[in-house]
Structure formats: structure tokens, C-alpha cells
Design a protein around this motif. Structure first.
Motif, PDB file in Angstrom:
ATOM      1  N   PRO A   1     -54.581 -33.521 -12.634  1.00 15.39           N
ATOM      2  CA  PRO A   1     -55.964 -33.719 -13.090  1.00 15.39           C
ATOM      3  C   PRO A   1     -56.052 -34.330 -14.489  1.00 15.39           C
ATOM      4  O   PRO A   1     -57.011 -35.058 -14.786  1.00 15.39           O
ATOM      5  CB  PRO A   1     -56.562 -32.309 -13.052  1.00 15.39           C
TER       6      PRO A   1
ATOM      7  N   GLU B   1     -57.890 -38.565 -15.931  1.00 17.82           N
ATOM      8  CA  GLU B   1     -58.706 -38.923 -17.089  1.00 17.82           C
ATOM      9  C   GLU B   1     -58.171 -40.145 -17.819  1.00 17.82           C
ATOM     10  O   GLU B   1     -58.864 -40.718 -18.669  1.00 17.82           O
ATOM     11  CB  GLU B   1     -58.799 -37.737 -18.055  1.00 17.82           C
TER      12      GLU B   1
ATOM     13  N   SER C   1     -56.095 -26.154 -10.611  1.00 20.29           N
ATOM     14  CA  SER C   1     -57.529 -26.354 -10.408  1.00 20.29           C
ATOM     15  C   SER C   1     -57.900 -27.805 -10.692  1.00 20.29           C
ATOM     16  O   SER C   1     -57.488 -28.374 -11.707  1.00 20.29           O
ATOM     17  CB  SER C   1     -58.322 -25.420 -11.327  1.00 20.29           C
ATOM     18  N   VAL C   2     -58.655 -28.415  -9.765  1.00 20.98           N
ATOM     19  CA  VAL C   2     -59.105 -29.789  -9.955  1.00 20.98           C
ATOM     20  C   VAL C   2     -60.609 -29.861  -9.703  1.00 20.98           C
ATOM     21  O   VAL C   2     -61.169 -29.031  -8.985  1.00 20.98           O
ATOM     22  CB  VAL C   2     -58.374 -30.783  -9.026  1.00 20.98           C
ATOM     23  N   ASN C   3     -61.229 -30.878 -10.275  1.00 21.50           N
ATOM     24  CA  ASN C   3     -62.639 -31.150 -10.030  1.00 21.50           C
ATOM     25  C   ASN C   3     -62.739 -32.428  -9.199  1.00 21.50           C
ATOM     26  O   ASN C   3     -62.563 -33.532  -9.731  1.00 21.50           O
ATOM     27  CB  ASN C   3     -63.388 -31.312 -11.354  1.00 21.50           C
TER      28      ASN C   3
ATOM     29  N   HIS D   1     -65.104 -34.081  -8.268  1.00 20.16           N
ATOM     30  CA  HIS D   1     -66.126 -35.007  -8.753  1.00 20.16           C
ATOM     31  C   HIS D   1     -65.509 -36.128  -9.586  1.00 20.16           C
ATOM     32  O   HIS D   1     -66.043 -37.256  -9.614  1.00 20.16           O
ATOM     33  CB  HIS D   1     -67.167 -34.243  -9.589  1.00 20.16           C
ATOM     34  N   THR D   2     -64.388 -35.854 -10.247  1.00 18.50           N
ATOM     35  CA  THR D   2     -63.723 -36.895 -11.033  1.00 18.50           C
ATOM     36  C   THR D   2     -63.307 -38.053 -10.134  1.00 18.50           C
ATOM     37  O   THR D   2     -63.392 -39.222 -10.526  1.00 18.50           O
ATOM     38  CB  THR D   2     -62.495 -36.320 -11.754  1.00 18.50           C
TER      39      THR D   2
ATOM     40  N   ARG E   1     -66.640 -39.838  -9.114  1.00 16.46           N
ATOM     41  CA  ARG E   1     -67.283 -40.446 -10.282  1.00 16.46           C
ATOM     42  C   ARG E   1     -66.548 -41.696 -10.735  1.00 16.46           C
ATOM     43  O   ARG E   1     -67.158 -42.705 -11.096  1.00 16.46           O
ATOM     44  CB  ARG E   1     -67.354 -39.414 -11.418  1.00 16.46           C
TER      45      ARG E   1
END
Length: 365
Positions: free
Chosen positions: A268, A272, A293-295, A297-298, A301
Motif C-alpha cells: 500500500p 502512493e 491493511s489496504v484501502n 479506494h486508492t 482513485r
């Protein structure tokens, strides 16, 4: 009958044992090889730590160069069609596939072969012919192995210095391709990271930034041709690392980011570093080092393209050997070897790699 020695993983998180084995007879299309040098791969450390289920006991070692002691009936040519004879110096693809299953024939993804077995990983040392790993004085290659005769102009140190890292990088960067003028960020300055750096530069990347530690590895990355390096020791905060990356890539981020760390938390963070629409390649997570843990949405997006890569094929060994024929890559990968150990010191060699302070570490039986 002659006897040889091998370093054997008998239990996870325990030192390797030196055991004696009878040198086996050679069957049709098999090859008995006297090992000259075996590389310690980061995967070997993960295997020793129990992060991938394998049959124990096992003779580790899937990066190997040796000389042909005896050829079985019917084996007369290498994968490229070159003639083979006793005394030839060779290397080989670490895995053998069936060529018949759903993934081999229909999907043409042999690294996902349902019957794929890899030297130094998949063969129980208690089962005949026992010698199926490179941490040994001899290895018996089974019929169907992709063997490559090494030209005299190519040193053993170059082949093992590149190891499976170079073939793995070639396989992975076929998926997340680097094209002319791309900006690339590589997470990890170990052998896989250096290999990804070499392939990226050879593919025409205009700028490559390597993130990692310790300092010696980052210095090696600069020697390999990295345009900039970022030390995670000097910049331990992930947000600060992101800012440093954007300083090096420009405000949008990298076109391609390659994870070569093997630690789940790098994934993750690496997203970025990507520009919108960039490619992200997960290359270092060969063993199961746990969850993170990952999001998601990245991903949406940024409209990221995320790729995974597992292993390599014989054609990538062919490609690696061709790349190593280029003088500067031949020299750079050979110079990456920093530690040599005897077979009896195999556990010490593993621990050296585990500490993360060495360049390429090898066993010379």
C-alpha cells in the motif's frame, strides 16, 4: 557407490544439517551435475522461517551453476539446441512443468502449472533420488529440465550474482512493462530490486529511483545505474518517503512502481508513489509473510493497474543469459557477490542473508 554431502532443512527455524547421500544412477534424459556455486535467495530465508509450505526435509538451493558429470540416454542438447557433453558448465530453470494441464496448454501460463515442481523447494530429500537442490555437492536433474550451457565468456559469478532475481524481474516486467522514457520507482535494494533496476534501464527508463536499506545496498544500486536512492533508515516515516519520491519523480509520481521487498506493508505504501493510471507490480511477495491493511479506494482513485508475478519460464533464463552477455551487466552482477561460504557453513550463509546487510551470498561446495 560414491557418497556426497548436502545441506538439508529438516525443520523450520532450525539450522541446516549436513547429511550424506549416495550419488544416484542417471536415468534416461537426466543429468548428474557437480555443483560449482549455489546462490542464497531471499526466498530460501522465507522457506527456512516456515513462510511457505514445503515438504521437509528438503535440500534448498534453486540458483545453481555446475558441470555435467554424466548425461542420461537421450539428452544431447540444451534448451537452445546447443550440444551437451560431460564437463560442460551449465545452469537450468529451477522448475519443471507438465506441459499438459489447463494452465500449461490452454492458458499458456506455465508458472501456474498444477504439477510444477521446483528444485530446492518441492522435493523431499527423504525420497529417492534425494539430490534435488543446489546446496549439495551434486544435483540430479530430472528429464524435462530446461538446461542452458554457459559460454566460456560468461563467468559463473555473473550467472549466480544475477540468480533467479533477474529471471523473476524479466517475467514480472513483461506484465508491468517499462517503456522508453518511463520513470520507475523500485521498492527494495536487494537482488530482486537490483535486477528490476537493470531490466528497467535496459528497457529504456529515463529515471529510476530505488528505495531501501542498508547503505551498502543503496550504494550498489547507484553503481548499477540508479539515478537516485532513498534510505528507509534515514527516512523512516512513510509520508516523508512519499514526499521524497515525488521530489525525485516530479509532482505526479512514477509510471511504474515495482515492489521487491517481500514485506506486505510495502504494497500500500508503493501505491502512493504511482502517478494516476500507473502500473504497480507486486514482485517480492513470494512467501506468505502475512496480511496488511489496504484501502481499495486508492486503486480506483488513481486508476492503478496492479500486476502480480510468480516465478519465471525457461525463456526468461535465456533472456537473462543474453542480458549478461552485455559487458557492464556481466560485471555488475558478478561484483554484487559479497559473501562466499562452504557447504558446511550453509546455516551461516542463510543467517547472513537474513540480516540484510550483505550483497549476493553464495555457497561454493
Amino acid at each position: 557407490m560414491s557418497v556426497c554431502k548436502a545441506a538439508v532443512l529438516t525443520a523450520y527455524q532450525k539450522p541446516l544439517e549436513i547429511r550424506d547421500y549416495t550419488v544416484p544412477e542417471v536415468g534416461p534424459e537426466e543429468a548428474l551435475i557437480r555443483v560449482e556455486m549455489a546462490g542464497i535467495c531471499g526466498t530460501d530465508v522465507h522457506l527456512c522461517d516456515g513462510e511457505l509450505s514445503i515438504p521437509l526435509p528438503v535440500i534448498l538451493g534453486h540458483e545453481t551453476v555446475g558441470r555435467i558429470e554424466k548425461l542420461g540416454d537421450g539428452l544431447r542438447q540444451d534448451w537452445r539446441g546447443a550440444p551437451l557433453a560431460a564437463g560442460d558448465r551449465i545452469t537450468w530453470a529451477s522448475s519443471v512443468v507438465c506441459g499438459q494441464c489447463y494452465y500449461c496448454r490452454l492458458k499458456r501460463q506455465p508458472t501456474r502449472c498444477l504439477s510444477r515442481k521446483a528444485y530446492g523447494i518441492s522435493y523431499c530429500a527423504d525420497e529417492a533420488p534425494h539430490l534435488r537442490g543446489g546446496y549439495a555437492e551434486y544435483i540430479l536433474l530430472r528429464a524435462g529440465s530446461a538446461i542452458f550451457r554457459i559460454p566460456d565468456s560468461l563467468p559463473t559469478e555473473s550467472v549466480i550474482g544475477a540468480g533467479c532475481a533477474l529471471t523473476t524481474a524479466l517475467h514480472g516486467l513483461e506484465r508491468a512493462t517499462v517503456t522508453l522514457s518511463d520513470i520507475v520507482v523500485i521498492q527494495g535494494a536487494g537482488p530482486v530490486g537490483l535486477a528490476a533496476l537493470a531490466v528497467s534501464l535496459q528497457s529504456g527508463a529515463s529515471r529510476v529511483i530505488v528505495i531501501g536499506a542498508p547503505q551498502r545496498r543503496l550504494e550498489l544500486a547507484l553503481e548499477f545505474g540508479a539515478h537516485a536512492v532513498i534510505s528507509i533508515d534515514e527516512v523512516p516515516n512513510p509520508e516523508e518517503r512519499r514526499k521524497r519520491v515525488l521530489q525525485e519523480t516530479g509532482p505526479y509520481g512514477a509510471d511504474v512502481v515495482v515492489e521487491c521487498v517481500g514485506r506486505p506493508g510495502a504494497v500500500p505504501e508503493g501505491w502512493e508513489f504511482c502517478r494516476d493510471g500507473a502500473k504497480y507490480l507486486v514482485l517480492g511477495q513470494y512467501a506468505n509473510a502475512g496480511d496488511v491493511s489496504v484501502n481499495p479506494h486508492t486503486i480506483t482513485r488513481k486508476q492503478l493497474q496492479i500486476f502480480g508475478s510468480w516465478g519465471f519460464e525457461p525463456r526468461h533464463v535465456d533472456g537473462a543469459l543474453k542480458l549478461l552477455e552485455i559487458p557492464h551487466w556481466r560485471q555488475r552482477f558478478a561484483s554484487g557477490i559479497t559473501h562466499r561460504f562452504s557447504l558446511s557453513q550453509a546455516s551461516q550463509a542463510i543467517e547472513t542473508v537474513r540480516q540484510g546487510n550483505a550483497g549476493k551470498t553464495v555457497i561454493v561446495p
